[in-house]
Design a protein around this motif. Structure first.
Motif, short mmCIF file in Angstrom:
data_model
loop_
_atom_site.label_atom_id
_atom_site.label_comp_id
_atom_site.label_asym_id
_atom_site.label_seq_id
_atom_site.Cartn_x
_atom_site.Cartn_y
_atom_site.Cartn_z
N LEU A 41 0.83 -1.19 0.00
CA LEU A 41 0.00 0.00 0.00
C LEU A 41 0.87 1.25 0.00
CD1 LEU A 41 -2.58 -1.02 2.76
CD2 LEU A 41 -2.84 -1.25 0.28
N ARG A 42 0.34 2.34 -0.56
CA ARG A 42 1.03 3.63 -0.46
C ARG A 42 1.07 4.07 0.99
NH1 ARG A 42 -2.64 5.69 -4.24
NH2 ARG A 42 -3.21 7.21 -2.64
N GLU A 43 2.04 4.92 1.33
CA GLU A 43 2.20 5.36 2.71
C GLU A 43 0.97 6.10 3.23
OE1 GLU A 43 5.33 8.01 5.42
OE2 GLU A 43 5.71 7.67 3.29
N ASP A 44 0.36 6.95 2.38
CA ASP A 44 -0.81 7.68 2.85
C ASP A 44 -2.01 6.74 3.04
OD1 ASP A 44 -0.94 7.20 0.14
OD2 ASP A 44 -1.96 9.08 -0.34
N THR A 45 -2.12 5.71 2.20
CA THR A 45 -3.19 4.74 2.38
C THR A 45 -3.00 3.96 3.68
OG1 THR A 45 -3.39 4.50 -0.02
CG2 THR A 45 -4.37 2.77 1.34
N MET A 46 -1.75 3.58 3.96
CA MET A 46 -1.45 2.86 5.20
C MET A 46 -1.74 3.72 6.43
SD MET A 46 -0.50 -0.13 6.01
CE MET A 46 -0.27 -0.91 7.60
N THR A 47 -1.44 5.01 6.34
CA THR A 47 -1.71 5.93 7.45
C THR A 47 -3.21 6.03 7.72
OG1 THR A 47 0.28 7.21 6.98
CG2 THR A 47 -1.43 8.29 8.27
N ALA A 48 -3.99 6.16 6.64
CA ALA A 48 -5.45 6.25 6.78
C ALA A 48 -6.03 4.95 7.33
CB ALA A 48 -6.08 6.59 5.44
N LEU A 49 -5.49 3.82 6.88
CA LEU A 49 -5.98 2.53 7.35
C LEU A 49 -5.66 2.35 8.84
CD1 LEU A 49 -7.38 -0.04 6.28
CD2 LEU A 49 -5.12 -1.01 5.91
N THR A 50 -4.48 2.78 9.25
CA THR A 50 -4.08 2.69 10.66
C THR A 50 -4.99 3.56 11.53
OG1 THR A 50 -1.78 2.29 10.03
CG2 THR A 50 -2.19 3.03 12.28
N ALA A 51 -5.30 4.75 11.04
CA ALA A 51 -6.18 5.66 11.79
C ALA A 51 -7.58 5.06 11.92
CB ALA A 51 -6.24 7.01 11.09
N PHE A 52 -8.11 4.48 10.84
CA PHE A 52 -9.44 3.85 10.88
C PHE A 52 -9.45 2.71 11.88
CE2 PHE A 52 -12.65 0.85 9.52
CZ PHE A 52 -13.73 1.66 9.20
N LYS A 53 -8.39 1.92 11.89
CA LYS A 53 -8.28 0.79 12.83
C LYS A 53 -8.32 1.28 14.27
CE LYS A 53 -4.25 -1.26 13.35
NZ LYS A 53 -3.93 -1.20 14.81
N ALA A 54 -7.57 2.35 14.56
CA ALA A 54 -7.51 2.87 15.93
C ALA A 54 -8.85 3.48 16.35
CB ALA A 54 -6.39 3.91 16.04
N ASP A 107 -8.92 -7.50 10.35
CA ASP A 107 -10.27 -7.13 10.79
C ASP A 107 -10.70 -5.79 10.20
OD1 ASP A 107 -10.45 -9.42 12.32
OD2 ASP A 107 -9.69 -8.45 14.13
N THR A 108 -9.75 -4.87 10.08
CA THR A 108 -10.05 -3.54 9.54
C THR A 108 -10.50 -3.64 8.08
OG1 THR A 108 -8.36 -2.61 10.99
CG2 THR A 108 -9.13 -1.23 9.18
N VAL A 109 -9.75 -4.37 7.28
CA VAL A 109 -10.11 -4.52 5.86
C VAL A 109 -11.43 -5.27 5.73
CG1 VAL A 109 -9.41 -5.54 3.68
CG2 VAL A 109 -7.71 -4.39 5.11
N ALA A 110 -11.64 -6.31 6.55
CA ALA A 110 -12.90 -7.06 6.50
C ALA A 110 -14.09 -6.15 6.80
CB ALA A 110 -12.84 -8.22 7.47
N GLN A 111 -13.93 -5.24 7.77
CA GLN A 111 -14.99 -4.30 8.11
C GLN A 111 -15.26 -3.35 6.96
OE1 GLN A 111 -17.06 -4.10 10.79
NE2 GLN A 111 -18.07 -2.46 9.63
N LEU A 112 -14.23 -2.84 6.32
CA LEU A 112 -14.39 -1.93 5.20
C LEU A 112 -15.10 -2.63 4.02
CD1 LEU A 112 -10.92 -0.14 5.29
CD2 LEU A 112 -13.15 0.91 5.75
#
Length: 215
Positions: A180-193, A202-207
């Motif tokens: 993943l791109r760095e900005d995509t990874m940052t957004a995914l990490t924020a969504f997870k938190a 679990d985060t991707v499964a929820q999305l």
């Protein structure tokens, strides 16, 4: 090489390296030499290519290869040989013939063409082509001679798909890798938190579930 001396190579077997930290296949390569002088050493290199046109594919495999080759009716134009990896090893001295293990470092990154291809296969074999090159050091009565491995030294090998799956199962059981791109990874990490999730799976499964509900 000179007419008095030549070396040939043949791939005898490929198996997962059991004690490696990262995914590595080990290709057993047979070497035969013709000449009077013993070989002091060989600095061997190999370009390993995949030749997809050498095998057939089920409908399920065809669907998995859509991203690489397009629809099946275009395969005559799109299914070309492509580079999988470069590998190298140093071979100690021998006379007449020898067998060595050539390490093949692998990745499970789905953004890499070789991994996409291998992941799509469910059965049968993987059609490989080995293009050998390097330098042969010969020890004679008057000293050392250095000769290049000729450009036409190659071999083909049908590696069972099960060998690849065994290697990946040992290092990444029931898992895969997506870059993943760095900005995509940052957004995914924020969504997870924000949603108190324990892992990215679990985060991707929820999305995905949310996207299906919205469709």
């Amino acid at each position: 090489m000179s007419p008095a001396y030549s070396t040939t190579f043949a791939v005898l077997d490929i198996r997962p390296e059991p004690y490696a930290v990262t995914p590595i296949l080990s290709a057993r390569v047979g070497i035969a030499s013709v000449g009077d002088e013993p070989v002091h050493a060989i600095a061997l290199r190999a370009q390993v290519r995949i030749e997809p046109g050498r095998r057939g594919y089920t409908d399920a495999e065809s669907a998995g290869l859509l991203d690489l080759f397009g629809p099946r009716e275009r395969w005559a134009q799109t299914q070309r040989s492509f580079l999988w990896m470069h590998c190298a090893t140093t071979i100690p001295g021998f006379t007449g013939g020898s067998e060595v293990d050539l390490p093949m470092s692998c990745t499970y990154d789905f953004e890499v063409a070789g991994s996409k291809y291998l992941h799509a296969l469910q059965e049968g074999t993987i059609p490989l082509q080995f293009l050998f090159s390097g330098t042969v050091f010969i020890r004679g009565s008057t000293g050392f001679a250095v000769q290049q491995i000729p450009w036409d030294r190659e071999d083909r090998y049908e590696m069972p798909v099960t060998v690849w799956r065994e290697l990946m199962a040992a290092h990444f059981p029931h898992a895969g890798w997506v870059r993943l791109r760095e900005d995509t990874m940052t957004a995914l990490t924020a969504f997870k938190a924000q949603h108190g999730m324990l892992g990215f799976d679990d985060t991707v499964a929820q999305l995905l579930a949310t996207a299906e509900e919205s469709a």
